[in-house]
Structure formats: C-alpha cells, structure tokens
Design a protein around this motif. Structure first.
Motif, PDB file in Angstrom:
ATOM      1  N   HIS A   1       0.889  -1.124   0.043  1.00 31.95           N
ATOM      2  CA  HIS A   1      -0.106  -0.136  -0.088  1.00 31.95           C
ATOM      3  C   HIS A   1       0.906   1.183   0.157  1.00 31.95           C
ATOM      4  CE1 HIS A   1      -3.510  -2.301   2.154  1.00 31.95           C
ATOM      5  NE2 HIS A   1      -3.342  -2.892   0.820  1.00 31.95           N
ATOM      6  N   ILE A   2       1.126   1.999  -1.058  1.00 31.52           N
ATOM      7  CA  ILE A   2       2.181   2.949  -1.341  1.00 31.52           C
ATOM      8  C   ILE A   2       1.490   4.132  -1.555  1.00 31.52           C
ATOM      9  CG2 ILE A   2       4.096   3.787  -2.507  1.00 31.52           C
ATOM     10  CD1 ILE A   2       4.725   1.356  -0.961  1.00 31.52           C
ATOM     11  N   ILE A   3       1.701   5.233  -0.935  1.00 29.72           N
ATOM     12  CA  ILE A   3       0.966   6.471  -1.432  1.00 29.72           C
ATOM     13  C   ILE A   3       2.206   7.507  -1.928  1.00 29.72           C
ATOM     14  CG2 ILE A   3      -0.148   8.682  -0.681  1.00 29.72           C
ATOM     15  CD1 ILE A   3      -1.602   6.755   1.340  1.00 29.72           C
ATOM     16  N   LEU A   4       2.084   7.884  -3.140  1.00 30.28           N
ATOM     17  CA  LEU A   4       3.139   8.796  -3.628  1.00 30.28           C
ATOM     18  C   LEU A   4       2.692  10.385  -3.533  1.00 30.28           C
ATOM     19  CD1 LEU A   4       5.877   7.910  -4.714  1.00 30.28           C
ATOM     20  CD2 LEU A   4       5.006   8.449  -7.015  1.00 30.28           C
ATOM     21  N   ASN A   5       3.307  11.067  -2.504  1.00 30.42           N
ATOM     22  CA  ASN A   5       2.831  12.464  -2.426  1.00 30.42           C
ATOM     23  C   ASN A   5       3.772  13.289  -3.190  1.00 30.42           C
ATOM     24  OD1 ASN A   5       2.094  15.125  -1.338  1.00 30.42           O
ATOM     25  ND2 ASN A   5       1.351  14.261   0.676  1.00 30.42           N
ATOM     26  N   MET A   6       2.955  14.101  -4.179  1.00 38.13           N
ATOM     27  CA  MET A   6       3.839  14.883  -5.120  1.00 38.13           C
ATOM     28  C   MET A   6       3.928  16.313  -4.862  1.00 38.13           C
ATOM     29  SD  MET A   6       3.359  12.246  -8.491  1.00 38.13           S
ATOM     30  CE  MET A   6       4.826  13.031  -9.176  1.00 38.13           C
ATOM     31  N   ALA A   7       3.244  16.878  -3.435  1.00 34.49           N
ATOM     32  CA  ALA A   7       3.053  17.947  -3.530  1.00 34.49           C
ATOM     33  C   ALA A   7       4.185  18.926  -3.540  1.00 34.49           C
ATOM     34  CB  ALA A   7       2.598  18.263  -1.828  1.00 34.49           C
ATOM     35  N   ASN A   8       5.418  18.524  -3.612  1.00 36.04           N
ATOM     36  CA  ASN A   8       6.628  19.426  -3.424  1.00 36.04           C
ATOM     37  C   ASN A   8       7.433  18.933  -4.770  1.00 36.04           C
ATOM     38  OD1 ASN A   8       6.040  20.985  -1.319  1.00 36.04           O
ATOM     39  ND2 ASN A   8       6.577  19.433  -0.073  1.00 36.04           N
ATOM     40  N   VAL A   9       6.980  18.510  -5.815  1.00 32.74           N
ATOM     41  CA  VAL A   9       7.479  18.112  -6.992  1.00 32.74           C
ATOM     42  C   VAL A   9       7.380  19.280  -7.944  1.00 32.74           C
ATOM     43  CG1 VAL A   9       7.405  16.496  -9.037  1.00 32.74           C
ATOM     44  CG2 VAL A   9       7.175  15.319  -6.718  1.00 32.74           C
ATOM     45  N   THR A  10       8.434  19.401  -8.545  1.00 28.55           N
ATOM     46  CA  THR A  10       8.443  20.737  -9.364  1.00 28.55           C
ATOM     47  C   THR A  10       8.613  20.337 -10.784  1.00 28.55           C
ATOM     48  OG1 THR A  10      10.903  20.839  -9.161  1.00 28.55           O
ATOM     49  CG2 THR A  10       9.776  22.182  -7.517  1.00 28.55           C
ATOM     50  N   PHE A  11       8.953  19.066 -10.981  1.00 26.12           N
ATOM     51  CA  PHE A  11       9.157  18.748 -12.582  1.00 26.12           C
ATOM     52  C   PHE A  11       9.090  17.274 -12.604  1.00 26.12           C
ATOM     53  CE2 PHE A  11      11.543  17.711 -16.323  1.00 26.12           C
ATOM     54  CZ  PHE A  11      11.327  18.486 -17.178  1.00 26.12           C
ATOM     55  N   VAL A  12       8.495  16.484 -13.780  1.00 27.23           N
ATOM     56  CA  VAL A  12       8.449  15.156 -13.851  1.00 27.23           C
ATOM     57  C   VAL A  12       8.411  14.886 -15.342  1.00 27.23           C
ATOM     58  CG1 VAL A  12       6.936  13.160 -13.760  1.00 27.23           C
ATOM     59  CG2 VAL A  12       6.796  14.814 -11.713  1.00 27.23           C
ATOM     60  N   ASP A  13       9.320  14.143 -15.909  1.00 30.43           N
ATOM     61  CA  ASP A  13       9.651  13.772 -17.214  1.00 30.43           C
ATOM     62  C   ASP A  13       9.234  12.281 -17.277  1.00 30.43           C
ATOM     63  OD1 ASP A  13      11.743  12.093 -16.470  1.00 30.43           O
ATOM     64  OD2 ASP A  13      13.111  13.243 -17.417  1.00 30.43           O
ATOM     65  N   SER A  14       9.323  11.930 -18.503  1.00 31.24           N
ATOM     66  CA  SER A  14       8.857  10.296 -18.886  1.00 31.24           C
ATOM     67  C   SER A  14       9.504   9.445 -18.161  1.00 31.24           C
ATOM     68  CB  SER A  14       8.624  10.352 -20.550  1.00 31.24           C
ATOM     69  OG  SER A  14       9.984  10.214 -21.074  1.00 31.24           O
ATOM     70  N   THR A  15      10.716   9.448 -17.830  1.00 28.98           N
ATOM     71  CA  THR A  15      11.471   8.393 -17.191  1.00 28.98           C
ATOM     72  C   THR A  15      10.876   8.403 -16.011  1.00 28.98           C
ATOM     73  OG1 THR A  15      13.533   9.153 -18.631  1.00 28.98           O
ATOM     74  CG2 THR A  15      13.752   7.835 -16.713  1.00 28.98           C
TER      75      THR A  15
ATOM     76  N   ASP B   1      -1.026  -7.526  -5.032  1.00 27.88           N
ATOM     77  CA  ASP B   1      -2.562  -7.472  -4.569  1.00 27.88           C
ATOM     78  C   ASP B   1      -2.438  -6.143  -3.834  1.00 27.88           C
ATOM     79  OD1 ASP B   1      -3.450  -9.505  -5.783  1.00 27.88           O
ATOM     80  OD2 ASP B   1      -2.803 -10.976  -4.127  1.00 27.88           O
ATOM     81  N   GLY B   2      -1.528  -5.300  -3.925  1.00 22.97           N
ATOM     82  CA  GLY B   2      -1.823  -3.792  -3.471  1.00 22.97           C
ATOM     83  C   GLY B   2      -1.950  -2.859  -4.507  1.00 22.97           C
ATOM     84  N   ASP B   3      -1.574  -1.407  -4.046  1.00 27.15           N
ATOM     85  CA  ASP B   3      -1.651  -0.344  -5.122  1.00 27.15           C
ATOM     86  C   ASP B   3      -1.015   0.667  -4.935  1.00 27.15           C
ATOM     87  OD1 ASP B   3      -2.845   1.143  -7.291  1.00 27.15           O
ATOM     88  OD2 ASP B   3      -4.917   0.365  -6.695  1.00 27.15           O
ATOM     89  N   LEU B   4      -0.693   1.411  -5.677  1.00 25.85           N
ATOM     90  CA  LEU B   4       0.285   2.749  -5.525  1.00 25.85           C
ATOM     91  C   LEU B   4      -0.926   3.992  -5.887  1.00 25.85           C
ATOM     92  CD1 LEU B   4       3.884   3.302  -6.653  1.00 25.85           C
ATOM     93  CD2 LEU B   4       2.099   5.155  -7.075  1.00 25.85           C
ATOM     94  N   TYR B   5      -1.166   4.551  -5.059  1.00 23.39           N
ATOM     95  CA  TYR B   5      -1.668   5.942  -5.045  1.00 23.39           C
ATOM     96  C   TYR B   5      -1.316   7.411  -5.320  1.00 23.39           C
ATOM     97  CZ  TYR B   5      -5.834   3.110  -3.465  1.00 23.39           C
ATOM     98  OH  TYR B   5      -6.877   1.857  -3.273  1.00 23.39           O
TER      99      TYR B   5
END
Lengths: 143, 112
Positions: B41-55, B71-75
């Motif tokens: 059960h993983i949560i990716l909090n991206m509030a402070n991400v400034t840039f995301v590329d395709s990699t 059988d989990g998920d990534l939110y």
C-alpha cells in the motif's frame, strides 16, 4: 544573452549528462519569464521545458549510448513577431530514426515511448535531420 | 530530488521533493525494487515535486505494476497542475487512482 527588439538568443554547450541537461530548462524558464508575457505562463513554460528535456534525454541515452564525453550544443531563439521560441540542438552521437519510433498505445499503460510523444504533443514542431556534422533537432513553440 | 518515507500501519507514504526526472528516477526505482512488499500500500505524495519527465513517469508505472502484482496499489496525491496535465496527456490518469490530498488516499487504503 543578446537582446534587441525582435530577437533574444542564447547559446550553451553542455556535457551530454542527465544532470547537466537540466540547465536547458533553467535557461528556457529565464528566457520566457523575463522577455515576454505568456498566457498560462506556468504551464506553457513547464511544457516547453518538458518537451526539450525529453529530446535531451533521448540524445544522452540513445545518440550517445556507450559514448563518453559527448556534448550537446543548444541555441535558444525567441522571436517576438510572431512570438515563438525555437530550440536547436546539435549532437555528434549516433543517428536517430525519428519515423521508426512507434507512438505509445494510450489505451494500455506502458513504460516506454512517451518521450517523443510528449515532445510532439507539447510543441508545434519537432524536426530532426542527420547532417554531415552530426544530428540536428529544431523544436518550435508558438507562444 | 529528496525522498522522505513515512510508514503508518500497512501504508507507506513517499514524499518526493524537487525535480523528479531521468537523473533522479533511479533513486525511487532502487527504493521500490528493495522495499515494495505485500501488502504494498504505497502513496506517492507529489505536493513538492517541481518537474516530472517521462522517465520518472515510467518509474511510477513500474511501481504501480509491482504493487498490483502483490495485490496492493500505488496511489498518487497532491499533483501540481502541470504534472496533472501530463498525466492526462499520457492518459496515465486512467490507470492510477489520483487523490486531491493524502488523507483521501489513506482513507481509500483503509477502506480496501
């Protein structure tokens, strides 16, 4: 940086390195933020930075695959009438077959092929050609 | 990029900060390879991400697949607007569950 009423241009030469290519995005941001007012500036600047990042990553990981000490020469040109940013990239790595790159299947979640797709979606022109001196990319975004 | 990890019960929250690109992506990829275990059960909090590329996107997709294999998920939560637009353009927004904030993502895991 040279500035006159119609054109601003900037040139830089970078090591072909995934960390160093971030400087191109910084320069794009400085150029667009300082020189002109753009509708939805934050998203537009981000989109141009992302598109150029994708091409630069392609150069580093494919054109210069297995080649050390490669360089990327970048020329940014901003014209005011019409308001357009042109990004030219030169490298001396292996040639690229632009038309051979398949589009990602957007109905399935994949991990590959999104870089060029994003560049094409976010820019008005993605031109590539092989020259005697190496590879040449011309990217264009109407602002 | 800075990666901070917080574990509460069976949920792990990853806080990404800064530029998440081809140079930074191996950091998250390495963490995911070693640390995603059931119940995943993983949560990716991206509030402070400034840039995301395709990699970086590909790294998140690989994490999603690994979580679902277990059988989990990534939110995802707190996507900045320019990042959200890229998710829509690639249609990755259809594959992920994306929440406005972390508490909603946590509640969704608790309701599973």
């Amino acid at each position: 940086m040279e500035t006159n009423e119609t054109v601003t241009s900037m040139q830089l030469k970078l090591p072909a390195d995934l960390e160093q290519i971030r400087l191109v995005g910084t320069c794009i941001s400085l150029m667009l933020t300082d020189v002109c007012s753009i509708a939805e500036a934050e998203v537009t600047i981000y989109n141009v930075q992302l598109a150029v990042q994708e091409i630069c990553v392609n150069i580093v990981t494919h054109a210069y695959e297995g080649i050390f000490n490669g360089q990327i020469q970048v020329i940014l040109t901003l014209t005011k009438q019409p308001s357009t940013l042109i990004i030219e990239l030169y490298d001396t790595g292996q040639p690229f077959e632009l038309e051979a790159v398949p589009l990602p299947n957007l109905d399935e979640i994949g991990e590959h092929g999104y870089g060029l797709f994003l560049a094409r979606e976010l820019l008005d022109e993605v031109h590539y050609e092989t020259r005697q001196s190496g590879n040449y990319w011309r990217l264009r975004k109407h602002l | 990029m800075a990666l901070t990890i917080a574990e509460t019960g069976t949920t792990i929250v990853l806080y990404l900060e800064g530029r998440f690109d081809a140079h930074a992506a191996p950091q998250l990829n390495d963490w995911m390879k070693s640390n995603i275990v059931a119940p995943a059960h993983i949560i990716l909090n991206m509030a402070n991400v400034t840039f995301v590329d395709s990699t970086a996107l590909a790294t998140i997709v690989a994490g999603l697949k690994r979580c679902r294999q277990l059988d989990g998920d990534l939110y995802l939560c707190n996507l900045p607007d320019p990042v959200r637009i890229i998710f829509e353009l690639t249609r990755f927004n259809r594959a992920f569950l994306i929440f406005v904030d972390e508490s909603d993502a946590r509640a969704a895991f608790e309701a599973r």
